[in-house]
Structures are given as structure tokens and as C-alpha cells.
Design a protein around this motif. Structure first.
Motif, PDB file in Angstrom:
ATOM      1  N   GLU A 162     -10.838  -6.618  10.068  1.00 12.05           N
ATOM      2  CA  GLU A 162     -12.056  -7.410  10.288  1.00 12.05           C
ATOM      3  C   GLU A 162     -11.950  -8.761   9.591  1.00 12.05           C
ATOM      4  OE1 GLU A 162     -14.754  -7.004  12.155  1.00 12.05           O
ATOM      5  OE2 GLU A 162     -14.314  -4.983  12.875  1.00 12.05           O
ATOM      6  N   GLU A 163     -11.276  -8.797   8.440  1.00 11.59           N
ATOM      7  CA  GLU A 163     -11.133 -10.042   7.681  1.00 11.59           C
ATOM      8  C   GLU A 163     -10.319 -11.065   8.466  1.00 11.59           C
ATOM      9  OE1 GLU A 163     -10.396  -6.953   6.373  1.00 11.59           O
ATOM     10  OE2 GLU A 163     -12.254  -6.755   5.233  1.00 11.59           O
ATOM     11  N   LYS A 164      -9.187 -10.625   9.038  1.00 11.01           N
ATOM     12  CA  LYS A 164      -8.369 -11.543   9.838  1.00 11.01           C
ATOM     13  C   LYS A 164      -9.125 -11.995  11.082  1.00 11.01           C
ATOM     14  CE  LYS A 164      -3.676 -10.074   8.655  1.00 11.01           C
ATOM     15  NZ  LYS A 164      -2.430  -9.520   9.212  1.00 11.01           N
ATOM     16  N   TRP A 165      -9.856 -11.069  11.702  1.00 11.88           N
ATOM     17  CA  TRP A 165     -10.653 -11.409  12.884  1.00 11.88           C
ATOM     18  C   TRP A 165     -11.696 -12.471  12.531  1.00 11.88           C
ATOM     19  CZ3 TRP A 165     -10.780 -10.889  18.046  1.00 11.88           C
ATOM     20  CH2 TRP A 165     -11.994 -11.020  18.721  1.00 11.88           C
ATOM     21  N   ALA A 166     -12.390 -12.284  11.434  1.00 12.26           N
ATOM     22  CA  ALA A 166     -13.417 -13.231  11.006  1.00 12.26           C
ATOM     23  C   ALA A 166     -12.816 -14.599  10.692  1.00 12.26           C
ATOM     24  CB  ALA A 166     -14.181 -12.686   9.805  1.00 12.26           C
TER      25      ALA A 166
END
Length: 107
Positions: free
Chosen positions: A64-68
Motif C-alpha cells: 500500500e505504501e508503494k501504491w500511495a
């Protein structure tokens, strides 16, 4: 291979802009594709519902961090600006998006 998470969401394209939305995704900008891959996005697909305006997005993401973090890239912001006339957006030109929750999966 690291475990991936599924990201599924809907967005809305303006009815008179569907053809242009499709054209701009075939192909997507090479720098956009590269950036998404660098941010751990795999198997990214967009679908158009039969209502002609609802977009259904599916991507496998590493985190989720990379996506964000995609939203903070210059290429993403440039993409959003270019797509804003075609679809419903937020004030920063990011697409209005609704996440969908997985309720069934068959492997």
C-alpha cells in the motif's frame, strides 16, 4: 516472489469522453508504465462497465505504501492533469475513486 495485494477500485469517465479515455490508454505513456512498475504495480487492468461510464480498475501491488507513493510522482500528476477533462476528479485532478473490498476469491 513477494506476496502481492490486490487493489480494486471504480472511477467514472464522462459519457462523451469514453473513446478518448480508451485512446489515451492504448498505449499508456511509457514513462507512466515504467513508474508504475518501479512502484511495485503489476498486472494492472482497466475495464469499462456496460453502463458506459463506470471504470473498474484491478492491479496487483507490492505494498500500500508503494501504491500511495505513485501519487507523489511528477509523471502521475502530469497524467492526472491530462486525464481530468475526461473523468470525475478531485480538486488536485486525481480521479475520484472508490475502493472495492474483496469478498470472494478462488485460487
Amino acid at each position: 516472489m513477494a506476496k502481492r495485494t490486490k487493489k480494486v477500485f471504480t472511477m467514472q469517465v464522462y459519457p462523451d469522453q469514453v473513446a478518448e479515455y480508451i485512446r489515451r490508454h492504448n498505449p499508456v505513456w511509457p514513462e507512466m508504465a515504467t513508474m508504475l512498475k518501479e512502484h511495485g504495480v503489476h498486472n494492472y487492468s482497466m475495464f469499462l462497465a456496460e453502463d458506459g461510464v463506470t471504470l473498474f480498475g484491478y492491479a496487483e501491488i507490492e505494498s500500500e505504501e508503494k501504491w500511495a507513493a505513485v501519487a507523489d510522482t511528477d509523471v502521475c500528476k502530469k497524467w492526472w492533469d491530462s486525464m481530468a477533462p475526461l473523468m470525475r476528479t478531485n480538486e488536485d485532478n486525481s480521479p475520484e475513486s472508490k475502493d472495492l473490498r474483496e469478498i470472494f476469491y478462488l485460487a
